[in-house]
Design an enzyme around this catalytic site. Sequence first.
Site, PDB file in Angstrom:
ATOM      1  N   SER A 150       0.851  -1.196   0.000  1.00 52.13           N
ATOM      2  CA  SER A 150       0.000   0.000   0.000  1.00 52.13           C
ATOM      3  C   SER A 150       0.880   1.237   0.000  1.00 52.13           C
ATOM      4  CB  SER A 150      -0.939  -0.028   1.208  1.00 52.13           C
ATOM      5  OG  SER A 150      -1.899   0.981   1.085  1.00 52.13           O
ATOM      6  N   ASN A 151       0.371   2.370   0.388  1.00 54.79           N
ATOM      7  CA  ASN A 151       1.170   3.605   0.406  1.00 54.79           C
ATOM      8  C   ASN A 151       0.684   4.517   1.523  1.00 54.79           C
ATOM      9  OD1 ASN A 151      -0.955   5.492  -0.679  1.00 54.79           O
ATOM     10  ND2 ASN A 151      -0.909   3.955  -2.303  1.00 54.79           N
ATOM     11  N   HIS A 152       1.304   5.686   1.643  1.00 58.08           N
ATOM     12  CA  HIS A 152       1.064   6.554   2.815  1.00 58.08           C
ATOM     13  C   HIS A 152      -0.150   7.489   2.677  1.00 58.08           C
ATOM     14  CE1 HIS A 152       4.706   5.394   4.806  1.00 58.08           C
ATOM     15  NE2 HIS A 152       5.439   5.712   3.745  1.00 58.08           N
ATOM     16  N   SER A 153      -0.925   7.372   1.617  1.00 57.57           N
ATOM     17  CA  SER A 153      -2.025   8.327   1.441  1.00 57.57           C
ATOM     18  C   SER A 153      -3.004   8.254   2.621  1.00 57.57           C
ATOM     19  CB  SER A 153      -2.767   8.026   0.143  1.00 57.57           C
ATOM     20  OG  SER A 153      -3.950   8.776   0.092  1.00 57.57           O
TER      21      SER A 153
END
Length: 407
Positions: free
Chosen positions: A218-221
């Site tokens: 996933s990512n930091h959004s």
Amino acid sequence: MASGDAAAASLAGRRILLGITGSIAAYKAAMLCRLLKTAGAEVRVVMTPLAKQFITPLTMATLSKNPILVEFFDPENGAWNSHVALGEWADCYVIAPATANTLAKMATGVADNLLLTTYLSARCPVVVAPAMDLDMYAHAATQQNLRTLADRGVRIVEPAEGELASGLSGKGRMAEPDTIAAFLGGLLAEKKKTLNGKRLIVTAGATIEAIDPVRFISNHSSGKMGYAIAGELAARGAEVTLISGRTALATPPGVERVDVLSAEEMYEAATSAFDEADGAVMCAAVADYTPAEVSDTKLKKGDGELFIRLRRTHDIAAELGARKGSRLLVGFALETDDEQAHAESKLERKNFDFIVLNSLRDAGAGFQGDTNKVTLIDRSGREELPLMSKREVAARIADRIETFFTR
Ligand code: C5P
């Protein structure tokens, strides 16, 4: 009309509950009260017991032309001061000055005075203007409390830098009364329903690509920017479908939310909703790659390296761009290098009407924070906006969307 006049005009006839806590800056609450009254607002004042040591109830009662509320009931006659009724009466509850103590109690739900019980039962927008010594303001506990409150929708009028009562100089001095009054005016300005009848899709948050039942990519959004946009568009009358990856945020009022996990699920939800829509704002941080195979069971660790083969996901924005016709499509670009050129190439490739560029290089821009610094780019040029709250950025994007529909 100048924007200050417009803000003042929106205070006329509004009911403002002014909360005062025990800070030296309480004297400025008198000026704030006067400014609000002059602008035509109705003002009632609630004070903490300690606030009475800093400014007298008589002063505040005279300025507000209403009796001051401090206790849960009047000791003379037992009349009940209903915090629920106060919260219902107000169009806006502003706590100015707000001490570190009161902010901490608000963040944790302590209800040991009338000002706090009123906060807990208030349904109207709540605004705080912190006032304290620079070290108290900078302390991790205070900053954490402010973040907690902001996440729950409390609006913060940032303190200014300057000379403090302690004799020190730094950030912590309560914002000036005219700044707070202008902030309240802006907040209470009726949003014109300029997007009535428009159906808009907003994608937001991070997608999650499963590797096995336990791990994912996933990512930091945080989703904050997309949620702010969805809320702003709905406030302007649009029918908004928010297609959301994983976030910890509350759904903005009036918005229909569809929760998805993977890029594939977001693709399905966005493409099917787009058929009925007048446009879409692509704010989600969608994974570009997903594991080619997802293991049904937890991958066991071995001695050597592990390779996970990834395959490309659908580019949702590009797909909508290919089929959009004259409908609206807004994209985002988060770049770390050669920002301008990358954003411009995305504008073309994905057929966006405009693109919002934020660079990870700018302080205050990007993933988790409440502020952003963006440049809006379309085929006629670029507009670089200063650092502002994500809500304000959302309003500027919504202004452009309005212009698109009134062309
Ligand atoms: O190409 P890049 O991923 O940087 O483009 C960013 C823009 O495209 C954003 O608006 C993002 O929401 C959108 N996007 C998308 N589907 C993808 C990848 C990006 O909608 N698979």
